[in-house]
Design an enzyme around this catalytic site. Structure first.
Site: not given
Ligand code: 4GP
Length: 743
Positions: A284, A477-478, A483, A588, A592
């Site tokens: 991810h 988002k976080r 970001k 994602t 949305k």
């Molecule tokens: C997240 C990615 O940062 C995000 O781009 C992606 O859409 C999401 O996974 C689902 O695939 N990664 C995390 C992480 O949340 O903690 O690595």
């Protein structure tokens, strides 16, 4: 996961019945829905993606389970005090009617101890992991109802408990009450708290304990169920597919190998072939600080037998690599599961690749980057077919139907049914209505009502009034430097300074904006917390400045979570997905927002690229440097070739003049750009960001055209349904078909 009640009622088709029934009793269904706590089981995108998977797998009738930990304390609640983030524990399990304790389903999980080697009369060697400490895993089941089907799947969460009895009564009776309770508490600590980091790994022993506890309990459950079928072990991979949601459950690979050779007596090669056919691994993120590595001494102490098996896996793997590339010594150290550092480290991503038959990224760019950078050597070793892409998606049930019921109803009215919720590609038919003025008007009214709903929430939670006619500009988002919420807030300051410098005439031409932020920072991530602080300080100044009035408002929505996202997404005009190119796996929330009729401003990163391909370049505001240029720019900065963007300099000057409070509070943020190489390319992208925002303002002034963009974009979002994603995994990785479920 967010809340369950509304989603469950909609999925099983009982919401109207419930509404009527409650109304007879004098209650509003919305008030009941709002009583529920959000399930606090994850951090950000990765966890929410898993939740969308669960909804989709149940909806499509796949026989699939989710496994996780039942954290007593999930993600913290965020409060903002004097502009700072404060973390508060969230008692989300109190009054949670959605979990079913299964006290009869328990698994003993072993830690520490040592490994003994035995030889039988035929000279066959076996290993036994002995002594150490046992903790009990207790299952809690959470039902996952599919939409428009009888299928309800299961999410099994494990809770930790002291193994033999509640506590040691001997110690207790001897007066050593504290130590008797301490043993019990130590066991319960395992599932006590979620590590609140997104895209970051810290290497704490308790975290490794959590991972093994979760993997071992789940594997035991899976193997137990398989053994009941009395099939031969060779059939295991035909019956079971296990998808690793990032590297956090990679120990499951080692655990299955251990079960097969140590407990079931299979030969190494036969066992390993079963293991690799069973597992798939989804990566991810490419951020180096998120790539998991565990120290060898730590693993040796906690999981001695697993470490031995990892060394064996590595040995066989390196032998095969050496055979293939006899003249390349360097490749061995590059791909070894063990990093030869001090202390030595186990590279979990490499272990996951070696133990899986497919590895995938979550958007095209991200999967390409995996193949050309991080996992390049493995592509050479295994060939390109082991590596694939499955672009992420979202469930339209929660993110359209539940979050935006009026838009969903309008679409259903035009299309003649709600079938699009099961086949999102049907949305393309609404594009035929794009020239229908009355339809556009209804579309606009719904957006306005959703903005009013958010404005009400903002008023109730922050006390600020926002003008619903203003352009709502959202970044939720976080909080993370990659970001780039800092780019956004610097852009807001630029806007503020520009408005302040305008004449009364010029001000009349300004498109009013509300800049809305939301998101949690990991409690130990100081820079992210500084960004939150700056946003809140800017809000304090801007929102109270009489010269600004309604032209600009800055809002920080505290405690961003799934149920807030359901209010925020439908209310946005433009949302920001502005990561440094090449850093966001997919994203994602971009999906949305677009699915709810908002436009986006974004970099060429993650799924933004495929969103552009689907909805058309004319419907998205792209800016900034491309992923292929990032390395070069960073390199140049490193060698001193860096000039601060002049407009950004003006922003920094204002901060340094204490316009937003004590400049010292923000000095690290500024110096990371001015003095320390601007790793995230904030200055390089600033000009293009500002110019693109001017284009957004201009486009927003032509509301009719804006609506055309909004409708056309929604019509073209079919590709991003989680159902497409689930079918791709099922087809190309799991080799599983949906069941024929009779109504
Ligand atoms: C997240 C990615 O940062 C995000 O781009 C992606 O859409 C999401 O996974 C689902 O695939 N990664 C995390 C992480 O949340 O903690 O690595």
């Amino acid at each position: 996961m967010g809340r369950t009640l509304d989603n469950a009622m909609l999925n099983v088709g009982l919401k109207d019945v419930a509404r009527d029934g409650l109304s007879d009793l004098g209650f509003r269904v919305e008030d009941v829905i709002n009583q529920e706590h959000d399930a606090a089981l994850g951090n950000g995108g990765l966890g929410r993606l898993a939740a969308c998977f669960l909804d989709s797998m149940a909806t499509l009738n796949y026989p699939a389970w989710g496994y996780g930990l039942r954290y007593r304390y999930g993600i913290f609640k965020q409060e903002i005090v004097n502009g700072y983030q404060v973390e508060i524990p969230d008692y989300w399990l109190d009054n949670n009617p959605w979990e079913f304790p299964r006290h009869e389903i328990t698994v003993d999980i072993q830690f520490y101890g040592n490994v003994k080697k035995y030889q039988d009369e035929n000279g066959r060697i076996s290993h036994s992991w002995e002594d150490g400490e046992i903790v009990q895993a207790v299952a809690y089941d959470v039902p996952i109802p599919g939409y428009g089907t009888k299928t309800t799947n299961n999410l099994r969460l494990w809770s930790s408990k002291a193994s033999s009895g509640e506590f040691d009564f001997q110690k207790f009776n001897a007066g050593d009450y504290e130590s008797a309770v301490a043993d019990q508490q130590r066991a319960e600590t395992i599932s006590a708290v979620l590590y609140p980091n997104d895209n970051l790994e810290r290497g704490k022993e308790l975290r490794l304990k959590q991972q093994y506890f979760w993997c071992a309990a789940s594997l035991f459950d899976i193997v137990r169920r398989f053994k009941k079928t009395k099939r031969a072990w060779g059939e295991f991979p035909d019956q079971i597919a296990i998808q690793l949601n990032d590297t956090h459950p990679t120990l499951a690979i080692v655990e299955l190998q251990r079960i097969l050779i140590d407990k079931e007596g299979l030969e190494w090669d036969e066992a390993w072939s079963i293991v690799t056919k069973t597992f798939g691994y989804t990566n991810h993120t490419v951020l180096p600080e998120a790539l998991e590595k565990w120290s060898v001494p730590l693993m040796q102490n906690l999981l001695p037998r697993h470490l031995q098996i990892i060394y064996e896996i590595n040995l066989f793997f390196l032998q095969s690599v050496e055979k293939r590339f006899p003249n390349d010594r360097d490749i061995l150290s590059r791909v070894s599961i063990i990093e030869e550092s001090h202390p030595k480290m186990v590279r979990m991503a490499y272990l996951a690749i070696i133990g899986s038959h497919k590895v995938n990224g979550v958007a095209e760019l991200h999967s390409d980057l995996l193949k050309t950078t991080l996992f390049k050597d493995f592509v050479k070793i295994y060939g390109p077919d082991r590596f694939t892409n499955v672009t992420n998606g979202i469930t339209p049930r929660r993110w359209l139907h539940q979050a935006n019921p009026r838009l969903s109803a309008l679409i259903a009215e035009k299309l003649g049914s709600y079938d699009f919720l099961k086949d999102l590609t049907l949305l393309d038919k609404i594009e035929a209505f794009v020239d229908d003025k009355a339809f556009r008007e209804e579309w606009a009214v719904i957006k306005r009502e959703n903005k009013l709903r958010l404005a009400k929430h903002i008023k109730a939670t922050t006390g600020f009034d926002v003008n619903p006619n203003a352009l709502f500009d959202v970044q939720v988002k976080r909080i993370h430097e990659y970001k780039r919420q800092q780019l956004n807030i610097f852009g807001v300051i630029h806007r503020y300074l520009s408005i302040k410098a305008m004449s009364a005439e010029e001000k009349k031409k300004v498109v009013p904006r509300v800049s809305i932020f939301g998101g949690k920072a990991a409690p130990g991530y100081w820079m992210a917390k500084t960004i939150i602080h700056l946003i809140n300080k800017v809000a304090d100044v801007v929102n109270k400045d009489p010269e600004i009035g309604d032209l600009l408002k800055v809002i920080f929505i505290a405690d961003y979570n799934v149920s807030k996202a359901e209010i925020i997404c439908p209310a946005s005009d433009i949302s920001e997905h502005i990561s440094t190119a090449g850093t966001e796996g997919s994203g994602t929330s971009n999906m949305k927002f677009v699915l709810n009729g908002g436009l986006i401003i974004g970099t060429c990163d993650g799924a933004n690229i495929e969103i552009t391909r689907e909805i058309g370049e004319q419907n998205i505001f792209l800016f900034g440097n491309l992923a292929e240029d990032v390395e070069d720019l960073r390199h140049r900065h490193f060698y001193g070739d860096f000039k601060l963007d002049p407009q950004l300099e003006r922003v920094f000057d204002a901060i340094k003049d204490n316009v937003f409070g004590d400049k010292a509070d923000f000095s690290a943020l500024i110096s990371s750009i001015e003095e320390h190489g601007d790793y995230y390319l904030v200055s390089d992208d600033f000009n293009s960001y500002i110019t693109t925002h001017e284009m957004v303002d201009e486009a927003f002034q032509n509301q009719e055209e804006w609506l055309v963009k909004s409708i056309a974009s929604v019509a073209r979002m079919g590709f991003f349904s989680m159902d497409r994603v689930t079918n791709e995994y099922a087809d190309s990785i799991w080799n599983v078909e949906p069941l024929d479920v009779k109504d």
